[in-house]
Design an enzyme around this catalytic site. Sequence first.
Site, short mmCIF file in Angstrom:
data_model
loop_
_atom_site.label_atom_id
_atom_site.label_comp_id
_atom_site.label_asym_id
_atom_site.label_seq_id
_atom_site.Cartn_x
_atom_site.Cartn_y
_atom_site.Cartn_z
N GLU A 117 -2.61 8.12 -42.50
CA GLU A 117 -2.25 7.00 -41.63
C GLU A 117 -3.49 6.10 -41.56
O GLU A 117 -4.28 6.18 -40.64
CB GLU A 117 -1.83 7.49 -40.25
CG GLU A 117 -1.25 6.36 -39.41
CD GLU A 117 -0.83 6.80 -38.02
OE1 GLU A 117 -0.15 6.01 -37.34
OE2 GLU A 117 -1.19 7.92 -37.60
N ASN A 207 6.05 0.60 -32.60
CA ASN A 207 4.70 0.87 -32.13
C ASN A 207 3.68 0.54 -33.20
O ASN A 207 3.87 0.84 -34.37
CB ASN A 207 4.57 2.35 -31.73
CG ASN A 207 5.48 2.71 -30.57
OD1 ASN A 207 6.48 3.39 -30.74
ND2 ASN A 207 5.15 2.22 -29.39
N ARG A 215 12.36 -15.93 -33.07
CA ARG A 215 11.96 -16.94 -34.04
C ARG A 215 10.90 -16.43 -35.02
O ARG A 215 10.60 -17.10 -36.00
CB ARG A 215 11.42 -18.20 -33.31
CG ARG A 215 12.53 -19.05 -32.69
CD ARG A 215 12.00 -20.38 -32.20
NE ARG A 215 11.11 -20.24 -31.07
CZ ARG A 215 11.51 -20.22 -29.79
NH1 ARG A 215 12.80 -20.33 -29.51
NH2 ARG A 215 10.63 -20.10 -28.81
N ASP A 236 10.01 10.14 -27.27
CA ASP A 236 9.37 10.82 -26.15
C ASP A 236 9.51 10.06 -24.83
O ASP A 236 8.97 10.49 -23.81
CB ASP A 236 7.88 11.07 -26.45
CG ASP A 236 7.07 9.79 -26.62
OD1 ASP A 236 7.68 8.70 -26.68
OD2 ASP A 236 5.84 9.88 -26.74
N ASP A 262 4.45 12.39 -33.97
CA ASP A 262 3.16 11.71 -33.88
C ASP A 262 2.24 12.51 -32.94
O ASP A 262 1.38 11.95 -32.25
CB ASP A 262 3.32 10.27 -33.39
CG ASP A 262 2.07 9.41 -33.60
OD1 ASP A 262 1.21 9.82 -34.41
OD2 ASP A 262 1.95 8.36 -32.94
N ALA A 301 -2.28 7.21 -27.69
CA ALA A 301 -3.02 7.93 -28.74
C ALA A 301 -2.18 9.10 -29.22
O ALA A 301 -2.42 10.25 -28.87
CB ALA A 301 -4.36 8.40 -28.22
#
Length: 373
Positions: A117, A207, A215, A236, A262, A301
């Site tokens: 990531e 996220n 627009r 979650d 995550d 986080a």
Amino acid sequence: MVLRVAGKVVMPSGVIRQGCVEIDGERITAVAEYPSIRDGHWIVPGFVDMHTHGGGGHTFTTGDPESARRAADFHLGHGTTTLLASLVSSPAESMRSATAAYAPLVAERVLAGIHYEGPYLSELRCGAQHPEHLRDADPDELTELLDLGGGTVRMVTLAPERHGALDAIKLLVSRGVVAAVGHTDATYEQTRAAIDAGATVGTHVFNGMRTPHHREPGPVYALLAAPDVVCELVADGVHLHDGTLSFAASVTGPDRAALITDAMSAAGMTDGDYELGGQAVVVTDGVARLRQPDGGPGAIAGSTLTMDAALRRAVAAGIAIPDASRMASATPARALGLDGQLGSLLPGWRADLVVLDDNLQVVRVMRAGAWVD
């Protein structure tokens, strides 16, 4: 010896209300209806988590094989029979060492692979990623990492607006690695260009992305609408409102929505202080956020989620159990190129399954034909 597991079997086509899964060795040999069976437990495929940073007090982000093994064991106890070890943005040497360290765990099938990531992400949308480690896509660095992994690297998340990102996506696709769009401030058009280049996953959609606007739709609309893109959703109640979760799943359908955790090391642990990618994290009421210099909470986080809890949340949000099960298993398996092997209860596929009670709490977990202790 043939083993039989009976109950309400969740198949790709729906639910066999009175069914039985037959297993011989590591494989499913048959799934059939048995009218005489009265066991009320749900039997769903083992969960496939394509995005997790750790759990049970252990992390994938440091490149420590023992910590990674224990994190995988923690999630296995919650029904996740297949997962990727997600790393966060870090210096090249840290990425190399973690890749080399986790290759044996992939060979042992403790991990299904590594997910980078980052580090080719947007500074504006970096979330809990360490901003000092973000950089433009580097094909030489990426090639070296892929060569070092020898098939260990299965997915890479990047921001398509970064210099070199489209070429990096094409490189990944040519090497059989999934390219994902995330932590991005890209426009709708830039996101479409990434999809056209071969990106097939949206990393925790909504996220770490430019906020959608009627627009300027940005990446969210582009990813939700793309017929070949699987959209990760963190169920979650923190990353996504339940209404947003159900809306997104209704747009994509269960074949293009993947539940993920995550999760970071605090999953399954008490509130307190933790670490993610070299940054201080504070967990309060189960919500993980970066600790600000003044001691207050900052950006989200990761999460403290497990896949069984994600399934329950999705069902509570109005998603039918067979669809939620597909989002937790078959869809992420297909996104990672593992369909035909796992993710569904079908003859010839690996015998990964989770037995759930009527409240969708885990009763037992089976991986490769063996019950998990």
